[in-house]
Scaffold this motif. Structure first.
Motif, PDB file in Angstrom:
ATOM      1  N   VAL A  58     -34.803 -20.096 -20.075  1.00 26.03           N
ATOM      2  CA  VAL A  58     -35.134 -19.024 -18.621  1.00 26.03           C
ATOM      3  C   VAL A  58     -33.643 -18.516 -18.436  1.00 26.03           C
ATOM      4  O   VAL A  58     -32.613 -19.307 -18.458  1.00 26.03           O
ATOM      5  N   SER A  59     -33.897 -17.265 -18.428  1.00 23.84           N
ATOM      6  CA  SER A  59     -32.547 -16.399 -18.043  1.00 23.84           C
ATOM      7  C   SER A  59     -32.506 -16.044 -16.647  1.00 23.84           C
ATOM      8  O   SER A  59     -33.464 -15.287 -16.316  1.00 23.84           O
ATOM      9  N   ILE A  60     -31.525 -16.391 -15.763  1.00 23.09           N
ATOM     10  CA  ILE A  60     -31.416 -16.292 -14.534  1.00 23.09           C
ATOM     11  C   ILE A  60     -30.340 -15.422 -13.928  1.00 23.09           C
ATOM     12  O   ILE A  60     -29.011 -15.871 -14.462  1.00 23.09           O
ATOM     13  N   GLY A  61     -30.709 -14.479 -13.155  1.00 26.66           N
ATOM     14  CA  GLY A  61     -29.719 -13.555 -12.873  1.00 26.66           C
ATOM     15  C   GLY A  61     -28.854 -14.078 -11.629  1.00 26.66           C
ATOM     16  O   GLY A  61     -28.998 -15.371 -10.977  1.00 26.66           O
ATOM     17  N   SER A  70     -32.247 -21.310  -7.835  1.00 30.83           N
ATOM     18  CA  SER A  70     -32.532 -22.110  -8.822  1.00 30.83           C
ATOM     19  C   SER A  70     -31.528 -22.325  -9.861  1.00 30.83           C
ATOM     20  O   SER A  70     -31.383 -23.363 -10.087  1.00 30.83           O
ATOM     21  N   LEU A  71     -30.839 -21.468 -10.191  1.00 36.92           N
ATOM     22  CA  LEU A  71     -29.348 -21.591 -11.321  1.00 36.92           C
ATOM     23  C   LEU A  71     -28.586 -22.608 -10.472  1.00 36.92           C
ATOM     24  O   LEU A  71     -28.106 -23.687 -11.136  1.00 36.92           O
ATOM     25  N   ARG A  72     -28.192 -22.442  -9.137  1.00 36.44           N
ATOM     26  CA  ARG A  72     -27.199 -23.279  -8.520  1.00 36.44           C
ATOM     27  C   ARG A  72     -27.816 -24.697  -8.400  1.00 36.44           C
ATOM     28  O   ARG A  72     -27.277 -25.714  -8.661  1.00 36.44           O
ATOM     29  N   ASN A  73     -29.317 -24.693  -8.378  1.00 39.56           N
ATOM     30  CA  ASN A  73     -29.865 -26.464  -8.064  1.00 39.56           C
ATOM     31  C   ASN A  73     -29.812 -26.736  -9.705  1.00 39.56           C
ATOM     32  O   ASN A  73     -29.505 -28.202  -9.613  1.00 39.56           O
ATOM     33  N   ILE A  74     -30.114 -25.973 -10.694  1.00 39.96           N
ATOM     34  CA  ILE A  74     -30.061 -26.763 -11.991  1.00 39.96           C
ATOM     35  C   ILE A  74     -28.701 -27.170 -12.247  1.00 39.96           C
ATOM     36  O   ILE A  74     -28.541 -28.339 -13.045  1.00 39.96           O
ATOM     37  N   ARG A  75     -27.816 -26.229 -12.008  1.00 37.53           N
ATOM     38  CA  ARG A  75     -26.228 -26.835 -12.082  1.00 37.53           C
ATOM     39  C   ARG A  75     -25.816 -28.145 -11.498  1.00 37.53           C
ATOM     40  O   ARG A  75     -25.542 -28.905 -11.769  1.00 37.53           O
ATOM     41  N   GLU A  76     -26.383 -28.243 -10.250  1.00 40.09           N
ATOM     42  CA  GLU A  76     -26.114 -29.311  -9.218  1.00 40.09           C
ATOM     43  C   GLU A  76     -26.928 -30.622  -9.582  1.00 40.09           C
ATOM     44  O   GLU A  76     -26.510 -31.779  -9.719  1.00 40.09           O
ATOM     45  N   THR A  77     -28.087 -30.399 -10.151  1.00 39.54           N
ATOM     46  CA  THR A  77     -28.902 -31.614 -10.444  1.00 39.54           C
ATOM     47  C   THR A  77     -28.998 -31.847 -11.864  1.00 39.54           C
ATOM     48  O   THR A  77     -29.711 -33.033 -12.367  1.00 39.54           O
ATOM     49  N   GLY A 144     -20.339 -10.215 -20.381  1.00 37.49           N
ATOM     50  CA  GLY A 144     -20.887  -9.028 -19.891  1.00 37.49           C
ATOM     51  C   GLY A 144     -21.974  -9.070 -19.096  1.00 37.49           C
ATOM     52  O   GLY A 144     -22.444  -8.090 -18.584  1.00 37.49           O
ATOM     53  N   SER A 145     -22.925 -10.121 -18.860  1.00 34.84           N
ATOM     54  CA  SER A 145     -24.121 -10.142 -18.255  1.00 34.84           C
ATOM     55  C   SER A 145     -23.981 -10.792 -16.864  1.00 34.84           C
ATOM     56  O   SER A 145     -23.106 -11.824 -16.849  1.00 34.84           O
ATOM     57  N   SER A 146     -24.821 -10.395 -16.034  1.00 36.19           N
ATOM     58  CA  SER A 146     -24.856 -11.427 -14.834  1.00 36.19           C
ATOM     59  C   SER A 146     -25.860 -12.316 -14.845  1.00 36.19           C
ATOM     60  O   SER A 146     -26.233 -13.020 -13.970  1.00 36.19           O
ATOM     61  N   ASN A 147     -26.526 -12.609 -15.986  1.00 34.73           N
ATOM     62  CA  ASN A 147     -27.629 -13.549 -16.362  1.00 34.73           C
ATOM     63  C   ASN A 147     -26.980 -14.660 -16.870  1.00 34.73           C
ATOM     64  O   ASN A 147     -26.055 -14.601 -17.750  1.00 34.73           O
TER      65      ASN A 147
END
Ligand SMILES: Cc1cc2nc3c(=O)[nH]c(=O)nc-3n(C[C@H](O)[C@H](O)[C@H](O)COP(=O)(O)O)c2cc1C
Length: 202
Positions: A58-61, A70-77, A144-147
């Motif tokens: 999944v590519s999250i921006g 979603s990205l922050r939570n995946i990193r946290e948990t 170079g991507s914000s994703n």
């Protein structure tokens, strides 16, 4: 028409990419924050990566330079669930795509019941007929991507009993599942004709 992707703007690149790489299935990603708040949001930059190990991506921006919830939570948990978005849940799925703050529980916002996965500590959409319980396998920085590309290791698959399996196999009946896919903007596609075309014999 020829488009040199370095000569067009970011908006135009997005328009070409999302309209030509289509239809894309929708990963309706459910997570929780480190302090336990549930989160739910759709992502159509979603793909199968490998069967063994069982990997999806999944590519999250980002939003205003910050990772999406979603990205922050995946990193946290280190865990998340991919709920396969279906026709019956299309409007609820769309409701969860609002750019809400982290304090908003999109399960409540969209009126969908949350349940808790067993193999990972993450919520999932109770009414969703197909859920992939994932552990973060790898986070890939895209220069170079914000994703950010998130690769999930699917530890457990939850499939509703009324989704038939092809006899003697674990091929689920994709037509009966009624998945939805994103085209571009507000447009979606549903499964239409499904011709059977045997591979060439060599
Ligand atoms: C069908 C659909 C697909 C989407 N796909 C993506 C995607 O692949 N990547 C992305 O960053 N945002 C995507 N979005 C936008 C996110 O869902 C939206 O930014 C959402 O608010 C993110 O939620 P979060 O901050 O709770 O993670 C999509 C929206 C919709 C409606």
């Amino acid at each position: 028409m020829i488009f040199d992707t370095s000569a067009i703007g970011p908006r135009e690149r997005y328009q070409l990419l999302t309209s030509l790489v289509a239809p894309r299935p929708v990963a309706w990603v459910s997570t929780r924050s480190a302090d336990g708040r549930p989160n739910l949001a759709p992502f159509s930059y979603f793909s199968a990566v490998s069967a063994t190990p069982f990997l999806v991506s999944v590519s999250i921006g980002s939003r205003r330079g910050e990772p999406k919830d979603s990205l922050r939570n995946i990193r946290e948990t280190g865990v998340f669930c991919v709920n396969v978005a279906t026709e019956a849940l299309l409007r609820e799925m769309n409701e969860t795509s609002g750019e809400y703050g982290p304090e908003v529980n999109e399960f409540e916002r969209a009126g969908v019941e949350a349940a808790w996965a067993e193999s990972v500590e993450a919520p999932y959409v109770a009414a969703c007929p197909a859920v992939l319980e994932c552990r973060l396998f790898k986070e890939v920085e895209l220069e170079g991507s914000s994703n950010t590309l998130i690769i999930g290791d699917v530890l457990r698959v939850r499939l509703a009993d009324d989704v038939p399996l092809h006899p003697g196999t674990l091929f689920a009946d994709s037509v009966a599942l009624e998945p939805v896919a994103r085209l571009w903007g507000d447009l979606y596609a549903m499964i239409g004709e499904t011709p059977s075309i045997p591979r060439p014999a060599v």
